[in-house]
Scaffold this motif. Sequence first.
Motif, PDB file in Angstrom:
ATOM      1  N   LEU A 164     -11.118  11.926   5.933  1.00  0.00           N
ATOM      2  CA  LEU A 164     -10.881  12.316   4.249  1.00  0.00           C
ATOM      3  C   LEU A 164      -9.547  12.208   3.542  1.00  0.00           C
ATOM      4  CD1 LEU A 164     -12.791  15.474   6.623  1.00  0.00           C
ATOM      5  CD2 LEU A 164     -13.883  14.622   4.560  1.00  0.00           C
ATOM      6  N   LEU A 184      -7.863  10.574   0.345  1.00  0.00           N
ATOM      7  CA  LEU A 184      -8.128  10.275  -0.746  1.00  0.00           C
ATOM      8  C   LEU A 184      -9.418   9.974  -1.996  1.00  0.00           C
ATOM      9  CD1 LEU A 184      -7.432  10.534  -4.385  1.00  0.00           C
ATOM     10  CD2 LEU A 184      -6.480   8.243  -3.973  1.00  0.00           C
ATOM     11  N   ILE A 185      -9.897   9.209  -1.606  1.00  0.00           N
ATOM     12  CA  ILE A 185     -11.142   8.983  -1.503  1.00  0.00           C
ATOM     13  C   ILE A 185     -12.460   9.205  -0.633  1.00  0.00           C
ATOM     14  CG2 ILE A 185     -13.017   6.214  -1.119  1.00  0.00           C
ATOM     15  CD1 ILE A 185     -10.700   5.986  -2.989  1.00  0.00           C
ATOM     16  N   ARG A 193      -9.311  12.364  11.728  1.00  0.00           N
ATOM     17  CA  ARG A 193      -8.597  12.423  12.766  1.00  0.00           C
ATOM     18  C   ARG A 193      -8.131  13.460  13.495  1.00  0.00           C
ATOM     19  NH1 ARG A 193      -4.186   7.634  12.237  1.00  0.00           N
ATOM     20  NH2 ARG A 193      -3.674   9.330  10.689  1.00  0.00           N
ATOM     21  N   SER A 194      -7.523  14.081  12.629  1.00  0.00           N
ATOM     22  CA  SER A 194      -6.176  14.793  12.511  1.00  0.00           C
ATOM     23  C   SER A 194      -6.943  16.086  12.490  1.00  0.00           C
ATOM     24  CB  SER A 194      -5.196  15.301  12.091  1.00  0.00           C
ATOM     25  OG  SER A 194      -5.551  15.464  10.438  1.00  0.00           O
ATOM     26  N   THR A 244      -6.359  17.758   8.906  1.00  0.00           N
ATOM     27  CA  THR A 244      -6.868  17.195   8.101  1.00  0.00           C
ATOM     28  C   THR A 244      -8.590  18.303   7.871  1.00  0.00           C
ATOM     29  OG1 THR A 244      -5.822  14.903   7.576  1.00  0.00           O
ATOM     30  CG2 THR A 244      -7.431  15.289   7.255  1.00  0.00           C
ATOM     31  N   THR A 300     -11.481   4.841   6.473  1.00  0.00           N
ATOM     32  CA  THR A 300     -10.268   5.441   7.561  1.00  0.00           C
ATOM     33  C   THR A 300      -9.496   4.085   6.182  1.00  0.00           C
ATOM     34  OG1 THR A 300     -11.133   3.969   8.726  1.00  0.00           O
ATOM     35  CG2 THR A 300     -11.787   6.387   8.648  1.00  0.00           C
ATOM     36  N   SER A 338     -10.571  -1.770   0.970  1.00  0.00           N
ATOM     37  CA  SER A 338     -10.030  -2.555  -0.202  1.00  0.00           C
ATOM     38  C   SER A 338      -9.871  -3.576   0.169  1.00  0.00           C
ATOM     39  CB  SER A 338      -8.662  -2.024  -0.225  1.00  0.00           C
ATOM     40  OG  SER A 338      -8.387  -0.821  -0.237  1.00  0.00           O
ATOM     41  N   GLY A 369      -4.458  11.558   1.216  1.00  0.00           N
ATOM     42  CA  GLY A 369      -5.055  13.119   1.745  1.00  0.00           C
ATOM     43  C   GLY A 369      -6.584  13.762   1.602  1.00  0.00           C
TER      44      GLY A 369
HETATM   45  P1  NAP Z   1      -6.332   8.245   2.815  1.00  0.00           P
HETATM   46  O1  NAP Z   1      -6.017   9.720   2.039  1.00  0.00           O
HETATM   47  O2  NAP Z   1      -4.481   8.070   3.973  1.00  0.00           O
HETATM   48  O3  NAP Z   1      -7.236   8.836   4.002  1.00  0.00           O
HETATM   49  C1  NAP Z   1      -7.277   8.121   5.293  1.00  0.00           C
HETATM   50  C2  NAP Z   1      -8.340   8.805   5.925  1.00  0.00           C
HETATM   51  O4  NAP Z   1      -8.166   8.750   7.570  1.00  0.00           O
HETATM   52  C3  NAP Z   1      -7.213  10.032   6.702  1.00  0.00           C
HETATM   53  O5  NAP Z   1      -8.272  11.533   6.432  1.00  0.00           O
HETATM   54  C4  NAP Z   1      -7.407   9.885   8.055  1.00  0.00           C
HETATM   55  O6  NAP Z   1      -7.323  10.973   8.867  1.00  0.00           O
HETATM   56  C5  NAP Z   1      -8.600   9.150   8.488  1.00  0.00           C
HETATM   57  N1  NAP Z   1      -8.011   8.618   9.698  1.00  0.00           N
HETATM   58  C6  NAP Z   1      -7.544   7.877  10.393  1.00  0.00           C
HETATM   59  N2  NAP Z   1      -7.745   7.122  11.250  1.00  0.00           N
HETATM   60  C7  NAP Z   1      -8.943   8.073  11.280  1.00  0.00           C
HETATM   61  C8  NAP Z   1      -9.457   7.609  12.945  1.00  0.00           C
HETATM   62  N3  NAP Z   1      -9.364   6.447  13.501  1.00  0.00           N
HETATM   63  N4  NAP Z   1     -10.624   8.168  12.891  1.00  0.00           N
HETATM   64  C9  NAP Z   1     -10.483   9.050  11.405  1.00  0.00           C
HETATM   65  N5  NAP Z   1     -10.223   8.941  10.728  1.00  0.00           N
HETATM   66  C10 NAP Z   1      -9.520   8.714  10.611  1.00  0.00           C
HETATM   67  O7  NAP Z   1      -7.029   7.172   2.967  1.00  0.00           O
HETATM   68  P2  NAP Z   1      -7.353   7.107   1.299  1.00  0.00           P
HETATM   69  O8  NAP Z   1      -6.864   6.160   0.313  1.00  0.00           O
HETATM   70  O9  NAP Z   1      -8.289   7.675   1.179  1.00  0.00           O
HETATM   71  O10 NAP Z   1      -8.073   5.241   1.561  1.00  0.00           O
HETATM   72  C11 NAP Z   1      -9.123   5.509   2.946  1.00  0.00           C
HETATM   73  C12 NAP Z   1      -9.963   3.890   2.671  1.00  0.00           C
HETATM   74  O11 NAP Z   1     -10.170   3.390   0.946  1.00  0.00           O
HETATM   75  C13 NAP Z   1      -8.701   2.528   2.819  1.00  0.00           C
HETATM   76  O12 NAP Z   1      -9.163   1.708   3.487  1.00  0.00           O
HETATM   77  C14 NAP Z   1      -8.230   2.509   1.674  1.00  0.00           C
HETATM   78  O13 NAP Z   1      -8.174   0.766   1.835  1.00  0.00           O
HETATM   79  C15 NAP Z   1      -9.343   1.793   0.868  1.00  0.00           C
HETATM   80  N6  NAP Z   1      -9.243   2.478  -0.754  1.00  0.00           N
HETATM   81  C16 NAP Z   1      -7.852   3.244  -1.316  1.00  0.00           C
HETATM   82  C17 NAP Z   1      -7.006   3.306  -2.211  1.00  0.00           C
HETATM   83  C18 NAP Z   1      -6.300   3.653  -3.150  1.00  0.00           C
HETATM   84  O14 NAP Z   1      -5.771   3.978  -3.902  1.00  0.00           O
HETATM   85  N7  NAP Z   1      -6.244   4.895  -1.840  1.00  0.00           N
HETATM   86  C19 NAP Z   1      -8.472   2.852  -2.805  1.00  0.00           C
HETATM   87  C20 NAP Z   1      -9.557   1.967  -2.554  1.00  0.00           C
HETATM   88  C21 NAP Z   1      -9.723   1.980  -2.178  1.00  0.00           C
HETATM   89  P3  NAP Z   1      -5.586  12.207   9.376  1.00  0.00           P
HETATM   90  O15 NAP Z   1      -5.912  12.418   7.815  1.00  0.00           O
HETATM   91  O16 NAP Z   1      -6.919  12.772  10.062  1.00  0.00           O
HETATM   92  O17 NAP Z   1      -4.594  10.822   9.464  1.00  0.00           O
END
Ligand code: NAP
Length: 305
Positions: A13, A15-16, A38-39, A42, A73, A100, A132
């Motif tokens: 849960l 950014l995306i 996970r947490s 969050t 994730t 990504s 986040g």
């Molecule tokens: P983010 O804001 O860091 O969020 C990641 C989420 O995944 C958090 O809610 C985290 O939970 C959760 N998580 C981590 N490990 C987990 C597990 N084992 N089981 C369940 N939940 C888990 O990341 P994001 O930017 O949204 O990115 C997510 C995906 O989108 C990545 O694969 C990234 O490559 C892709 N993406 C990112 C962008 C970008 O610019 N940010 C753009 C396109 C695609 P906690 O908070 O509880 O740790």
Amino acid sequence: MSRIYDRVALIGLGLIASSMAHAMRAGGLAGEIVGTARSAETRAVARELGFCDRVTETAAEAVRDADLVVLATPVGVMGAVAAEIAPHLKPGAVVTDVGSVKRAVIDAVGPELPDTVTFIPGHPLAGTEHSGPRSGFATLFRKRWTILLPPDDADETDVARLRALWEGMGAYVDYMAPDHHDLVLAVTSHAPHLIAYTMVGVADDLRRVTDSEVIKYSAAGFRDFTRIAASDPTMWRDVFLSNREATLEILGRFTEELFALQRAIRTGDGDHLHAYFTRTRAIRRGIIEAGQDTEAPDFGRGSAS
Ligand code: NAP
């Protein structure tokens, strides 16, 4: 806009996923949005902000009866998450992801899923340096490309629905093969991030010498590097480890070009520098003409949120 899925489950849960939830809400695209992370922290923030209809303690609970499951994730844990949810997926469900990197995710997730579901990998080319559950917003995907990578045997209706969801969230949608995707992204996103991380690291070393002048006189070029280099460390570690081949290929080419420019500077070859910068300037113009950025000093970022 009409409902596309009765129930969507978001695993992760950040950014995306939170941006998807806001955008699905705004467009009325999902009957029910269920999420988990996970947490406990969050999950509590997600409940407080209310962008999901339900937040569950486990991924297994979240995917129950979901028509669409979105893995959102970091890419390094997607295989383990797929294994965890596999026994609980509804037959006929579609599983997608937003990672990504695509080849490594397909290799990790595909074998974990049962034959009764269809995996259609995806990647929205939209993001910010924030992460986040508090960082999401409904317009993140608007006028940005989302790449879908349907397998050859995917049902056309399943692909069309997922496409309609992304279009409903304002995205342009295109299809690509996994290896091609990873090479294109190595050029357009992954190598530039590594270069930004390096440049900011070099400036940080220098700062110790120049006593904060790097910060004080930070000009637009360097400030843009620092914005990129503020991106989530876990996400980017996983990106480089899972798109190793393509990133190393592009960094190899980058190093060669850098050496050529270094040589031109040393030998006073102004023609080489001028011709090079003229070519790169045309690329910037092309990006603006394609509607993927603006001439504004903030590169259109202010209008993104
Ligand atoms: P983010 O804001 O860091 O969020 C990641 C989420 O995944 C958090 O809610 C985290 O939970 C959760 N998580 C981590 N490990 C987990 C597990 N084992 N089981 C369940 N939940 C888990 O990341 P994001 O930017 O949204 O990115 C997510 C995906 O989108 C990545 O694969 C990234 O490559 C892709 N993406 C990112 C962008 C970008 O610019 N940010 C753009 C396109 C695609 P906690 O908070 O509880 O740790």
